[in-house]
Design a protein around this motif. Structure first.
Motif, PDB file in Angstrom:
ATOM      1  N   ARG A 192      -0.721  13.781  -1.254  1.00  0.00           N
ATOM      2  CA  ARG A 192      -1.656  13.349  -2.298  1.00  0.00           C
ATOM      3  C   ARG A 192      -2.942  14.146  -2.244  1.00  0.00           C
ATOM      4  O   ARG A 192      -3.524  14.470  -3.278  1.00  0.00           O
ATOM      5  CB  ARG A 192      -1.992  11.862  -2.150  1.00  0.00           C
ATOM      6  CG  ARG A 192      -1.035  10.966  -2.889  1.00  0.00           C
ATOM      7  CD  ARG A 192      -1.546   9.556  -2.953  1.00  0.00           C
ATOM      8  NE  ARG A 192      -2.606   9.444  -3.955  1.00  0.00           N
ATOM      9  CZ  ARG A 192      -3.444   8.433  -4.028  1.00  0.00           C
ATOM     10  NH1 ARG A 192      -3.363   7.445  -3.175  1.00  0.00           N
ATOM     11  NH2 ARG A 192      -4.355   8.399  -4.976  1.00  0.00           N
ATOM     12  N   GLY A 193      -3.400  14.478  -1.053  1.00  0.00           N
ATOM     13  CA  GLY A 193      -4.606  15.285  -0.917  1.00  0.00           C
ATOM     14  C   GLY A 193      -4.447  16.646  -1.575  1.00  0.00           C
ATOM     15  O   GLY A 193      -5.351  17.143  -2.259  1.00  0.00           O
ATOM     16  N   CYS A 213       0.735   6.318  -7.014  1.00  0.00           N
ATOM     17  CA  CYS A 213      -0.416   7.172  -7.343  1.00  0.00           C
ATOM     18  C   CYS A 213      -0.052   8.645  -7.226  1.00  0.00           C
ATOM     19  O   CYS A 213      -0.450   9.456  -8.066  1.00  0.00           O
ATOM     20  CB  CYS A 213      -1.600   6.840  -6.448  1.00  0.00           C
ATOM     21  SG  CYS A 213      -2.384   5.267  -6.841  1.00  0.00           S
ATOM     22  N   LEU A 214       0.719   8.996  -6.203  1.00  0.00           N
ATOM     23  CA  LEU A 214       1.161  10.382  -6.049  1.00  0.00           C
ATOM     24  C   LEU A 214       1.978  10.816  -7.258  1.00  0.00           C
ATOM     25  O   LEU A 214       1.767  11.904  -7.799  1.00  0.00           O
ATOM     26  CB  LEU A 214       1.979  10.559  -4.770  1.00  0.00           C
ATOM     27  CG  LEU A 214       2.652  11.923  -4.603  1.00  0.00           C
ATOM     28  CD1 LEU A 214       1.630  13.042  -4.538  1.00  0.00           C
ATOM     29  CD2 LEU A 214       3.547  11.917  -3.370  1.00  0.00           C
ATOM     30  N   THR A 219       0.829  -1.208   0.000  1.00  0.00           N
ATOM     31  CA  THR A 219       0.000   0.000   0.000  1.00  0.00           C
ATOM     32  C   THR A 219       0.862   1.255   0.000  1.00  0.00           C
ATOM     33  O   THR A 219       0.485   2.257  -0.605  1.00  0.00           O
ATOM     34  CB  THR A 219      -0.967   0.035   1.200  1.00  0.00           C
ATOM     35  OG1 THR A 219      -0.227  -0.098   2.407  1.00  0.00           O
ATOM     36  CG2 THR A 219      -1.985  -1.073   1.111  1.00  0.00           C
ATOM     37  N   GLN A 220       2.012   1.209   0.660  1.00  0.00           N
ATOM     38  CA  GLN A 220       2.925   2.349   0.633  1.00  0.00           C
ATOM     39  C   GLN A 220       3.445   2.579  -0.780  1.00  0.00           C
ATOM     40  O   GLN A 220       3.509   3.720  -1.250  1.00  0.00           O
ATOM     41  CB  GLN A 220       4.093   2.134   1.587  1.00  0.00           C
ATOM     42  CG  GLN A 220       3.681   2.119   3.034  1.00  0.00           C
ATOM     43  CD  GLN A 220       4.801   1.683   3.947  1.00  0.00           C
ATOM     44  OE1 GLN A 220       5.771   1.074   3.523  1.00  0.00           O
ATOM     45  NE2 GLN A 220       4.659   1.994   5.228  1.00  0.00           N
ATOM     46  N   SER A 259       0.496  10.508   1.913  1.00  0.00           N
ATOM     47  CA  SER A 259      -0.968  10.586   1.890  1.00  0.00           C
ATOM     48  C   SER A 259      -1.454  12.032   1.991  1.00  0.00           C
ATOM     49  O   SER A 259      -2.378  12.440   1.275  1.00  0.00           O
ATOM     50  CB  SER A 259      -1.561   9.768   3.033  1.00  0.00           C
ATOM     51  OG  SER A 259      -1.308   8.401   2.839  1.00  0.00           O
ATOM     52  N   ASN A 310       0.571   3.919  -2.896  1.00  0.00           N
ATOM     53  CA  ASN A 310       0.299   5.303  -2.530  1.00  0.00           C
ATOM     54  C   ASN A 310       1.324   6.235  -3.178  1.00  0.00           C
ATOM     55  O   ASN A 310       0.970   7.274  -3.746  1.00  0.00           O
ATOM     56  CB  ASN A 310       0.321   5.437  -1.004  1.00  0.00           C
ATOM     57  CG  ASN A 310      -0.468   6.610  -0.499  1.00  0.00           C
ATOM     58  OD1 ASN A 310      -1.327   7.151  -1.176  1.00  0.00           O
ATOM     59  ND2 ASN A 310      -0.178   7.002   0.725  1.00  0.00           N
ATOM     60  N   ASP A 358       4.662   7.347   4.834  1.00  0.00           N
ATOM     61  CA  ASP A 358       3.370   7.097   4.195  1.00  0.00           C
ATOM     62  C   ASP A 358       2.334   8.145   4.600  1.00  0.00           C
ATOM     63  O   ASP A 358       1.512   8.550   3.781  1.00  0.00           O
ATOM     64  CB  ASP A 358       2.870   5.692   4.534  1.00  0.00           C
ATOM     65  CG  ASP A 358       1.754   5.242   3.607  1.00  0.00           C
ATOM     66  OD1 ASP A 358       1.890   5.432   2.374  1.00  0.00           O
ATOM     67  OD2 ASP A 358       0.750   4.711   4.106  1.00  0.00           O
ATOM     68  N   ASP A 359       2.392   8.611   5.840  1.00  0.00           N
ATOM     69  CA  ASP A 359       1.493   9.692   6.276  1.00  0.00           C
ATOM     70  C   ASP A 359       1.760  10.970   5.482  1.00  0.00           C
ATOM     71  O   ASP A 359       0.835  11.667   5.080  1.00  0.00           O
ATOM     72  CB  ASP A 359       1.662   9.990   7.769  1.00  0.00           C
ATOM     73  CG  ASP A 359       1.110   8.898   8.662  1.00  0.00           C
ATOM     74  OD1 ASP A 359       0.284   8.093   8.186  1.00  0.00           O
ATOM     75  OD2 ASP A 359       1.525   8.845   9.836  1.00  0.00           O
TER      76      ASP A 359
END
Length: 82
Positions: A70-71, A10-11, A3-4, A67, A7, A63-64
């Motif tokens: 990414r927002g 995707c970024l 998932t990392q 994330s 993520n 990862d935080d």
């Protein structure tokens, strides 16, 4: 772990879309709008770097940070797509 990686991937893809949309849109804008958009690009990079450093220094995970960034990128993508 996967998932990392997903993520971060995707970024990278979303960031490339924002870059493409900004570069394609700049020639169609007037001088003031183009100046504003390029200034926004620079200020966002500085803000993102400072935010990432502070987050990591306070103990948050990479990862935080990805994330959260990414927002911001997704918000830019939505704004530029409208």
């Amino acid at each position: 772990m996967f998932t990392q990686f997903a993520n971060a991937t995707c970024l990278a893809i979303e960031a490339q879309q924002v870059i493409w949309m900004r570069m394609a849109g700049l020639p169609r804008q007037g001088p003031l709008e183009a100046f504003t958009e390029t200034g926004l690009m620079v200020s966002e990079k500085v803000e993102a770097a400072c935010s990432a450093v502070l987050s990591l220094a306070s103990g948050r995970s990479v990862d935080d940070v990805v994330s959260a960034y990414r927002g911001v990128v997704q918000a830019n993508l939505a704004r530029l797509s409208a």
